[in-house]
Design an enzyme around this catalytic site. Sequence first.
Site, PDB file in Angstrom:
ATOM      1  N   GLU A  36      86.926 139.622  43.845  1.00  8.59           N
ATOM      2  CA  GLU A  36      87.903 140.283  42.794  1.00  8.59           C
ATOM      3  C   GLU A  36      87.249 140.923  41.570  1.00  8.59           C
ATOM      4  OE1 GLU A  36      92.297 139.355  41.137  1.00  8.59           O
ATOM      5  OE2 GLU A  36      90.863 137.693  41.837  1.00  8.59           O
ATOM      6  N   ASP A  91      94.532 129.047  46.518  1.00  6.79           N
ATOM      7  CA  ASP A  91      93.162 129.682  46.313  1.00  6.79           C
ATOM      8  C   ASP A  91      92.542 130.092  47.683  1.00  6.79           C
ATOM      9  OD1 ASP A  91      93.156 129.031  43.593  1.00  6.79           O
ATOM     10  OD2 ASP A  91      91.997 127.058  43.961  1.00  6.79           O
ATOM     11  N   ASP A 110      87.591 133.714  46.215  1.00  7.14           N
ATOM     12  CA  ASP A 110      88.397 133.844  45.128  1.00  7.14           C
ATOM     13  C   ASP A 110      87.692 132.670  44.065  1.00  7.14           C
ATOM     14  OD1 ASP A 110      91.024 134.078  43.620  1.00  7.14           O
ATOM     15  OD2 ASP A 110      91.021 131.868  43.955  1.00  7.14           O
TER      16      ASP A 110
END
Length: 418
Positions: A277, A357, A193
């Site tokens: 991502e 997170d 992340d």
Amino acid sequence: MQLRYNFRVYPTPGQREALARAFGCARVVFNDALHARRAAHVNGDPYLSDGELSKQVITRAKCTPERAWLGEVSAVVLQQALADLNTAYRNFFSSVTGARKGRKVAPPRFRSRKDNRQAIRFTRNARFTVLGNGRLRLPKIGDLDVRWSRDLPSEPSSVTIVKDAAGRYFASFVVVSEQDETLPSSESEVGIDLGLTHFAVLSDGTKVTAPKFLRQAARRLARLQQALSRKAKGSNRRKKAVVKVARAHAKVADSRRDWQHKLSTAIIRDNQAVYVEDLCVAGLGRTRLAKSVHDAGWATFTDMLEYKAARHGRTFGRIDRWLPTSQTCSACGRVDGQKPLNIRSWTCLCSAAHDRDINAAINILAAGRAERLNDRGAQVSPASVPAQRCETGIHPDATRSVEGIPALQGEENVKVPR
């Protein structure tokens, strides 16, 4: 696979003049070819082929007094300038037709002598040579002094000489690596992340603090930029101030790139599969966090992970950017709704306490594994949920439309063709 190796070169004053001459000739050929293509399009003439374009802007142009100086540089440099124009047109047409994915590509534009980056390319036809003493011999330029940091794995197929905004020269070699560079298999997989406070948070709980190279150099950059603004336009002092600003920015970019290379190499070496991502960096760069987003350099880092994974036999995947990784409980799968950025931890109704997170990184890992195991390429959908009582049954007063037939109400019967 093809690899690119960049090395710093230090040309002599005479070689710098020869390189400047080659940069200018390649730029003129590119602009003349682009002007000819545009003129043919405006006049309704047939599309100029590559051979006819080469004869017009190179072969015949050398015989004219206005372009006679094109013969002072290697012909391969001029041909490669036309190849760059053809590549630019090909990318533009592919983008217009939809064959090229990603952001739209604009049509090629004219090159300027004031561009921050100048480059020329030599192929094997130019017969460039890496000498035994480590120097790079280029036709009509001479033997360049190269600072080698490593050996090339094979004979290079081309070399590009680049001059950046800071006045530095680089030699970029393209080689084909045939040796097996697959790393030993590893059992661990990781989801990443990316953020601003912490540059990367791994699914195993590791947090990497963002170095913020641009923020650290902000005071020096502001001072140099202020000194630049005080110089008269067109003066020699302003040219020197421009180079100082460019060198300061180049130092920031080099520090960021070196740090990202070390981090990406460590992640690829320790994990068999890496999932990130698919962030819209261009969109985030238009928000109030633009300076921090560009300072982080997420796009460059993910590109490093992607090509290093392909090079070393690892798995790399990007998950959908719209997946609510920060809102979903990694323990029970419940979507808890949007949360402002100041909320860094939260507790789900299932009593699971989450770090925002780390929870997102775990969800990225799970989504990446699900997409990798979905070898058919089908869309992964959530499980079916039984409809509520109020949603079932037939409502006679409902307005419906079937296959374009206007909706009817009351007791009228409509026979729908099969």
